[in-house]
Write an enzyme that holds these catalytic residues in place. Structure first.
Site, PDB file in Angstrom:
ATOM      1  N   CYS A 125       0.925  -1.339   0.088  1.00  0.00           N
ATOM      2  CA  CYS A 125      -0.072   0.086  -0.004  1.00  0.00           C
ATOM      3  C   CYS A 125       0.927   1.236   0.129  1.00  0.00           C
ATOM      4  O   CYS A 125       1.708   1.452  -0.911  1.00  0.00           O
ATOM      5  CB  CYS A 125      -0.961  -0.216   1.139  1.00  0.00           C
ATOM      6  SG  CYS A 125      -1.984   1.115   1.350  1.00  0.00           S
ATOM      7  N   ASP A 181      -9.212  -3.680  -6.687  1.00  0.00           N
ATOM      8  CA  ASP A 181      -8.776  -2.724  -5.800  1.00  0.00           C
ATOM      9  C   ASP A 181      -9.332  -1.238  -6.513  1.00  0.00           C
ATOM     10  O   ASP A 181      -8.524  -0.746  -7.571  1.00  0.00           O
ATOM     11  CB  ASP A 181      -7.228  -2.810  -5.993  1.00  0.00           C
ATOM     12  CG  ASP A 181      -6.705  -2.001  -5.042  1.00  0.00           C
ATOM     13  OD1 ASP A 181      -7.352  -0.803  -4.474  1.00  0.00           O
ATOM     14  OD2 ASP A 181      -5.491  -2.048  -4.637  1.00  0.00           O
ATOM     15  N   HIS A 213      -7.784  -4.514  -2.589  1.00  0.00           N
ATOM     16  CA  HIS A 213      -6.565  -3.952  -1.871  1.00  0.00           C
ATOM     17  C   HIS A 213      -6.192  -4.683  -0.545  1.00  0.00           C
ATOM     18  O   HIS A 213      -7.174  -5.254   0.284  1.00  0.00           O
ATOM     19  CB  HIS A 213      -7.054  -2.595  -1.703  1.00  0.00           C
ATOM     20  CG  HIS A 213      -5.775  -1.656  -1.201  1.00  0.00           C
ATOM     21  ND1 HIS A 213      -5.020  -1.058  -2.146  1.00  0.00           N
ATOM     22  CD2 HIS A 213      -5.405  -1.350   0.165  1.00  0.00           C
ATOM     23  CE1 HIS A 213      -3.989  -0.557  -1.554  1.00  0.00           C
ATOM     24  NE2 HIS A 213      -4.162  -0.570  -0.241  1.00  0.00           N
TER      25      HIS A 213
END
Length: 244
Positions: A125, A181, A213
């Site tokens: 991330c 995502d 995600h």
């Protein structure tokens, strides 16, 4: 491979950056790998990743990237944790990130267990974006970026998008995304892949169907075991090729 772990402090411009160090108990020297956190700090998930990396025969270092604003941060995955993490990420600055990465890389290059070996980086991330920065700006030999957000549209603290510096990459790059995502739409993934191809970077961009995600983190609701398992095999292969 049996490992040992400890918390250490690394100097960054007169400040102390606490970092989690995991390494094989014996043998070496081994290549070094910087493990970059999500917005939740060097929590149990990130420490477990560092331990998995060490068990494969590397010296893994997970620095606290928010050490200036929230030292010893360890968040979970509830809504309040997301809010706090996003608040801290908004305070991150590119020059400070580069300084932190540089200090981590310098430590690994001089550390007895990893001295004079090549250096890899992996992150998730926010850490996936930071990993791409490491590839562009620090001469990292191997970079594995998991669902790195914002690479194609921005840079920490503002400024031109990070992917515009793709031409500076010298090492091998692996970018891993989930098709579901919403934070990283397909057009952004394409921009990254196109930039890597245009720059002639040795790379792979993998998009996992059905994955969201955070698919690699087994503490999150978006964990997808099949994608996580395949991604881990790709990371191990990357590090074997580029760091051994």
């Amino acid at each position: 491979m049996d490992i040992r772990t400890e918390w250490i402090e690394i100097d960054v411009g007169g400040q102390k950056m606490r970092s989690y160090l995991a390494q094989p108990k014996s043998g070496g020297p081994y290549p070094g790998v910087i493990v970059i956190q999500e917005i939740f700090g060097v929590n149990s998930h990130i420490r477990s990743v560092a331990e998995r990396v060490a068990a494969e025969g590397y010296v893994a270092l997970a620095p606290e990237m928010f050490h200036r604003t929230a030292p010893k941060l360890e968040l979970g995955y509830e809504q309040a944790d997301f809010g706090k993490g996003l608040e801290l990420m908004a305070k991150a600055k590119l020059d400070e990130i580069r300084a932190d990465l540089g200090a981590a890389k310098t430590f690994l290059e001089g550390y007895a267990a990893s001295k004079e070996k090549k250096t890899g980086c992996m992150g998730f991330c926010f850490g996936g974006h930071v990993t791409y920065i490491a590839a562009c700006d620090l001469g990292i030999d191997a970079a594995a970026s998991f669902y790195g957000g914002g690479i194609a549209v921005g840079s920490p603290g503002g400024g031109s998008p990070t992917f515009e510096r793709t031409k500076n990459i010298k090492g091998e790059v692996l970018c891993l995304f989930g098709a579901k995502d919403a934070y990283i739409p397909a057009d952004q993934v394409k921009k990254i892949g196109d930039a890597l191809k245009a720059a002639g970077v040795n790379h792979e961009v993998k998009v996992y169907d059905g994955a969201d995600h955070g698919f690699f983190c087994d503490q999150r609701g978006t964990y997808q075991e099949a994608a996580a398992r395949d991604a881990w095999e790709k990371v191990k292969a990357l590090f074997r090729r580029a760091l051994a």
